[in-house]
Design a protein around this motif. Structure first.
Motif, PDB file in Angstrom:
ATOM      1  N   PRO A   5      21.744  -9.501  11.316  1.00 33.86           N
ATOM      2  CA  PRO A   5      21.291  -8.100  11.315  1.00 33.86           C
ATOM      3  C   PRO A   5      22.354  -7.151  10.767  1.00 33.86           C
ATOM      4  CG  PRO A   5      20.899  -9.160  13.440  1.00 33.86           C
ATOM      5  CD  PRO A   5      21.793 -10.079  12.662  1.00 33.86           C
ATOM      6  N   VAL A   6      21.894  -6.133  10.069  1.00 31.16           N
ATOM      7  CA  VAL A   6      22.773  -5.065   9.624  1.00 31.16           C
ATOM      8  C   VAL A   6      22.913  -4.085  10.784  1.00 31.16           C
ATOM      9  CG1 VAL A   6      23.079  -3.174   7.987  1.00 31.16           C
ATOM     10  CG2 VAL A   6      22.021  -5.327   7.237  1.00 31.16           C
ATOM     11  N   PRO A   7      24.124  -3.797  11.249  1.00 31.31           N
ATOM     12  CA  PRO A   7      24.306  -2.909  12.406  1.00 31.31           C
ATOM     13  C   PRO A   7      23.589  -1.573  12.239  1.00 31.31           C
ATOM     14  CG  PRO A   7      26.381  -3.957  11.817  1.00 31.31           C
ATOM     15  CD  PRO A   7      25.413  -4.284  10.719  1.00 31.31           C
ATOM     16  N   GLY A   8      22.880  -1.172  13.288  1.00 26.79           N
ATOM     17  CA  GLY A   8      22.227   0.124  13.293  1.00 26.79           C
ATOM     18  C   GLY A   8      20.909   0.197  12.553  1.00 26.79           C
ATOM     19  N   ARG A   9      20.405  -0.937  12.066  1.00 26.86           N
ATOM     20  CA  ARG A   9      19.157  -0.940  11.307  1.00 26.86           C
ATOM     21  C   ARG A   9      18.049  -1.617  12.111  1.00 26.86           C
ATOM     22  NH1 ARG A   9      20.411  -0.982   5.703  1.00 26.86           N
ATOM     23  NH2 ARG A   9      18.181  -1.241   5.263  1.00 26.86           N
ATOM     24  N   ARG A  10      16.869  -1.027  12.126  1.00 28.01           N
ATOM     25  CA  ARG A  10      15.701  -1.631  12.771  1.00 28.01           C
ATOM     26  C   ARG A  10      15.111  -2.698  11.857  1.00 28.01           C
ATOM     27  NH1 ARG A  10      11.860   3.017  13.282  1.00 28.01           N
ATOM     28  NH2 ARG A  10      10.445   1.349  13.933  1.00 28.01           N
ATOM     29  N   ASN A  11      14.493  -3.722  12.468  1.00 27.43           N
ATOM     30  CA  ASN A  11      13.968  -4.824  11.661  1.00 27.43           C
ATOM     31  C   ASN A  11      12.535  -5.208  12.021  1.00 27.43           C
ATOM     32  OD1 ASN A  11      14.374  -6.020  14.142  1.00 27.43           O
ATOM     33  ND2 ASN A  11      15.342  -7.869  13.330  1.00 27.43           N
ATOM     34  N   GLU A  12      11.791  -4.300  12.668  1.00 23.79           N
ATOM     35  CA  GLU A  12      10.424  -4.644  13.069  1.00 23.79           C
ATOM     36  C   GLU A  12       9.552  -5.028  11.880  1.00 23.79           C
ATOM     37  OE1 GLU A  12      11.897  -1.746  16.254  1.00 23.79           O
ATOM     38  OE2 GLU A  12      12.061  -1.986  14.092  1.00 23.79           O
TER      39      GLU A  12
ATOM     40  N   ASP B 243       0.823  -1.200   0.000  1.00 26.64           N
ATOM     41  CA  ASP B 243       0.000   0.000   0.000  1.00 26.64           C
ATOM     42  C   ASP B 243       0.868   1.265   0.000  1.00 26.64           C
ATOM     43  OD1 ASP B 243      -2.743   1.200   0.265  1.00 26.64           O
ATOM     44  OD2 ASP B 243      -1.797   2.078   2.043  1.00 26.64           O
ATOM     45  N   GLU B 244       0.329   2.328  -0.561  1.00 24.21           N
ATOM     46  CA  GLU B 244       1.045   3.595  -0.674  1.00 24.21           C
ATOM     47  C   GLU B 244       1.289   4.270   0.677  1.00 24.21           C
ATOM     48  OE1 GLU B 244      -1.460   5.978  -3.124  1.00 24.21           O
ATOM     49  OE2 GLU B 244      -3.075   6.112  -1.639  1.00 24.21           O
ATOM     50  N   SER B 245       0.593   3.840   1.734  1.00 22.11           N
ATOM     51  CA  SER B 245       0.767   4.452   3.059  1.00 22.11           C
ATOM     52  C   SER B 245       2.069   4.029   3.731  1.00 22.11           C
ATOM     53  CB  SER B 245      -0.405   4.071   3.969  1.00 22.11           C
ATOM     54  OG  SER B 245      -0.419   2.674   4.219  1.00 22.11           O
ATOM     55  N   LEU B 246       2.699   2.963   3.264  1.00 22.33           N
ATOM     56  CA  LEU B 246       3.934   2.470   3.871  1.00 22.33           C
ATOM     57  C   LEU B 246       5.085   3.403   3.506  1.00 22.33           C
ATOM     58  CD1 LEU B 246       3.305  -1.245   2.883  1.00 22.33           C
ATOM     59  CD2 LEU B 246       3.066  -0.268   5.182  1.00 22.33           C
ATOM     60  N   ASP B 247       5.820   3.867   4.528  1.00 19.65           N
ATOM     61  CA  ASP B 247       6.857   4.865   4.266  1.00 19.65           C
ATOM     62  C   ASP B 247       8.214   4.214   3.966  1.00 19.65           C
ATOM     63  OD1 ASP B 247       7.880   4.077   6.745  1.00 19.65           O
ATOM     64  OD2 ASP B 247       7.085   5.819   7.801  1.00 19.65           O
ATOM     65  N   LEU B 248       9.171   5.040   3.590  1.00 21.38           N
ATOM     66  CA  LEU B 248      10.484   4.552   3.187  1.00 21.38           C
ATOM     67  C   LEU B 248      11.184   3.829   4.334  1.00 21.38           C
ATOM     68  CD1 LEU B 248      12.687   4.356   1.059  1.00 21.38           C
ATOM     69  CD2 LEU B 248      13.492   6.617   1.771  1.00 21.38           C
ATOM     70  N   ASP B 249      11.021   4.316   5.554  1.00 20.54           N
ATOM     71  CA  ASP B 249      11.650   3.671   6.709  1.00 20.54           C
ATOM     72  C   ASP B 249      11.178   2.233   6.842  1.00 20.54           C
ATOM     73  OD1 ASP B 249      13.118   3.708   9.367  1.00 20.54           O
ATOM     74  OD2 ASP B 249      11.091   3.266  10.056  1.00 20.54           O
ATOM     75  N   TRP B 250       9.881   1.987   6.610  1.00 23.74           N
ATOM     76  CA  TRP B 250       9.345   0.625   6.709  1.00 23.74           C
ATOM     77  C   TRP B 250      10.015  -0.282   5.680  1.00 23.74           C
ATOM     78  CZ3 TRP B 250       6.688  -2.908   3.682  1.00 23.74           C
ATOM     79  CH2 TRP B 250       6.067  -3.966   4.371  1.00 23.74           C
ATOM     80  N   PHE B 251      10.169   0.196   4.462  1.00 22.88           N
ATOM     81  CA  PHE B 251      10.792  -0.624   3.428  1.00 22.88           C
ATOM     82  C   PHE B 251      12.267  -0.851   3.706  1.00 22.88           C
ATOM     83  CE2 PHE B 251       6.944   0.600   1.222  1.00 22.88           C
ATOM     84  CZ  PHE B 251       6.638  -0.528   0.486  1.00 22.88           C
ATOM     85  N   GLU B 252      12.941   0.150   4.271  1.00 20.91           N
ATOM     86  CA  GLU B 252      14.351  -0.028   4.603  1.00 20.91           C
ATOM     87  C   GLU B 252      14.538  -1.116   5.652  1.00 20.91           C
ATOM     88  OE1 GLU B 252      15.513   3.919   5.663  1.00 20.91           O
ATOM     89  OE2 GLU B 252      16.262   4.369   3.635  1.00 20.91           O
ATOM     90  N   GLN B 253      13.554  -1.278   6.521  1.00 21.39           N
ATOM     91  CA  GLN B 253      13.628  -2.332   7.531  1.00 21.39           C
ATOM     92  C   GLN B 253      13.549  -3.728   6.909  1.00 21.39           C
ATOM     93  OE1 GLN B 253      11.112  -1.843  11.035  1.00 21.39           O
ATOM     94  NE2 GLN B 253      11.073   0.369  10.697  1.00 21.39           N
ATOM     95  N   LEU B 254      12.935  -3.838   5.739  1.00 21.76           N
ATOM     96  CA  LEU B 254      12.874  -5.143   5.069  1.00 21.76           C
ATOM     97  C   LEU B 254      14.268  -5.612   4.660  1.00 21.76           C
ATOM     98  CD1 LEU B 254       9.742  -4.787   2.749  1.00 21.76           C
ATOM     99  CD2 LEU B 254       9.861  -5.650   5.088  1.00 21.76           C
ATOM    100  N   GLY B 255      15.181  -4.675   4.511  1.00 20.30           N
ATOM    101  CA  GLY B 255      16.554  -5.024   4.152  1.00 20.30           C
ATOM    102  C   GLY B 255      17.514  -4.934   5.323  1.00 20.30           C
ATOM    103  N   ALA B 256      16.981  -5.018   6.546  1.00 14.05           N
ATOM    104  CA  ALA B 256      17.800  -4.846   7.743  1.00 14.05           C
ATOM    105  C   ALA B 256      18.536  -6.120   8.150  1.00 14.05           C
ATOM    106  CB  ALA B 256      16.928  -4.361   8.907  1.00 14.05           C
ATOM    107  N   GLU B 257      18.321  -7.207   7.418  1.00 11.58           N
ATOM    108  CA  GLU B 257      19.015  -8.460   7.705  1.00 11.58           C
ATOM    109  C   GLU B 257      19.545  -9.044   6.393  1.00 11.58           C
ATOM    110  OE1 GLU B 257      16.599 -11.111   9.982  1.00 11.58           O
ATOM    111  OE2 GLU B 257      16.069  -9.593  11.464  1.00 11.58           O
ATOM    112  N   ARG B 258      20.654  -9.731   6.480  1.00  5.96           N
ATOM    113  CA  ARG B 258      21.254 -10.368   5.311  1.00  5.96           C
ATOM    114  C   ARG B 258      21.089 -11.881   5.426  1.00  5.96           C
ATOM    115  NH1 ARG B 258      20.749  -6.013   3.759  1.00  5.96           N
ATOM    116  NH2 ARG B 258      22.338  -4.453   3.253  1.00  5.96           N
ATOM    117  N   MET B 259      20.659 -12.505   4.336  1.00  3.99           N
ATOM    118  CA  MET B 259      20.428 -13.944   4.343  1.00  3.99           C
ATOM    119  C   MET B 259      21.593 -14.699   3.723  1.00  3.99           C
ATOM    120  SD  MET B 259      17.209 -16.159   2.801  1.00  3.99           S
ATOM    121  CE  MET B 259      17.789 -16.249   1.096  1.00  3.99           C
ATOM    122  N   SER B 260      21.946 -15.824   4.348  1.00  8.98           N
ATOM    123  CA  SER B 260      22.917 -16.748   3.776  1.00  8.98           C
ATOM    124  C   SER B 260      22.383 -18.163   3.969  1.00  8.98           C
ATOM    125  CB  SER B 260      24.291 -16.598   4.443  1.00  8.98           C
ATOM    126  OG  SER B 260      24.192 -16.893   5.831  1.00  8.98           O
ATOM    127  N   ARG B 261      22.908 -19.111   3.189  1.00 14.29           N
ATOM    128  CA  ARG B 261      22.421 -20.492   3.260  1.00 14.29           C
ATOM    129  C   ARG B 261      23.614 -21.438   3.362  1.00 14.29           C
ATOM    130  NH1 ARG B 261      18.304 -21.949  -1.289  1.00 14.29           N
ATOM    131  NH2 ARG B 261      17.041 -22.735   0.417  1.00 14.29           N
TER     132      ARG B 261
END
Length: 226
Positions: free
Chosen positions: A198-205, A167-185
């Motif tokens: 976790p990426v240091p200093g980034r929120r991940n809620e 939705d258009e109501s979601l702000d940039l900070d919310w989307f930046e939190q989607l990238g607050a962790e790095r995945m490896s396998r």
């Protein structure tokens, strides 16, 4: 990055598109607030991120949980005139307010306390569902839920199963939190595992809330979307 790419895909999702058949929610508990994401589900598990809401309050107070209960009772109007309510919600019980979460889940219909656990790709998303101190509790493989989200973030065909709309109501900070962790396998003892750092200093809620609502959908165990 994941968040910025998805931010460009925002669109108007209110009123809720008629393709949405039900709503689930996931709530992350912090020391001074409750963060909740409400999502709609369509056929083939197409996902609609409808809203992200923050209740600024002390989770150790009953007032805070009363406000969350009232929010869960909110109605969301759809394009075809239906009044949709949240069918199931999962609240994280792994923080500093575990007893408050259990008490809330025990007295609120449709709400489950959730405890995130680590597991392999081969394990079910929800490992167990049981009662704990009289409250409904599920154990969810959080790293598997997040991995599933990361794969779905890469889907760009709007008609493909699992495509996510925002939705258009979601702000940039919310989307930046989607990238607050790095995945490896990697493989351990013959089992494929997904790891998140976790990426240091980034929120991940935001990514946590999305993982919780996926667990909520799994508990509903919908076999036929028609």
């Amino acid at each position: 990055t994941i968040g910025l790419d998805l931010y460009e895909r925002r669109e108007k999702l209110r009123p809720v598109p008629q393709e949405v058949l039900l709503l689930t929610a996931g709530t992350d508990v912090q020391d001074d607030r409750l963060e909740t994401t409400v999502c709609g589900w369509g056929k083939e598990e197409r996902l609609f991120v409808i809203e992200h809401s923050i209740i600024w309050d002390d989770p150790s107070s009953g007032r805070c949980w009363d406000r969350l209960a009232a929010y869960y009772r909110s109605e969301f109007e759809s394009e075809d005139g239906r009044r949709l309510r949240i069918k199931r919600a999962c609240v994280d019980s792994g923080g500093h307010h575990t007893s408050s979460v259990y008490a809330f889940a025990g007295r609120t219909r449709g709400v489950l306390a959730l405890k995130g656990v680590f597991g392999s790709e081969a394990e079910p998303l929800v490992k167990a569902s049981r009662k704990y101190k009289g409250s409904p509790l599920i154990l969810a493989v959080s790293n598997k839920a997040k991995a599933l989200l990361f794969y779905r973030f890469r889907i760009t065909d709007a008609e493909a199963p699992g495509f996510i709309r925002f939705d258009e109501s979601l702000d940039l900070d919310w989307f930046e939190q989607l990238g607050a962790e790095r995945m490896s396998r990697s493989y351990q003892r013959g089992q494929l595992n997904n790891f998140f750092k976790p990426v240091p200093g980034r929120r991940n809620e935001a990514i946590d809330c999305l993982a919780y609502y996926m667990a909520a959908l799994t508990v509903l165990n919908i076999r036929n979307w028609d």
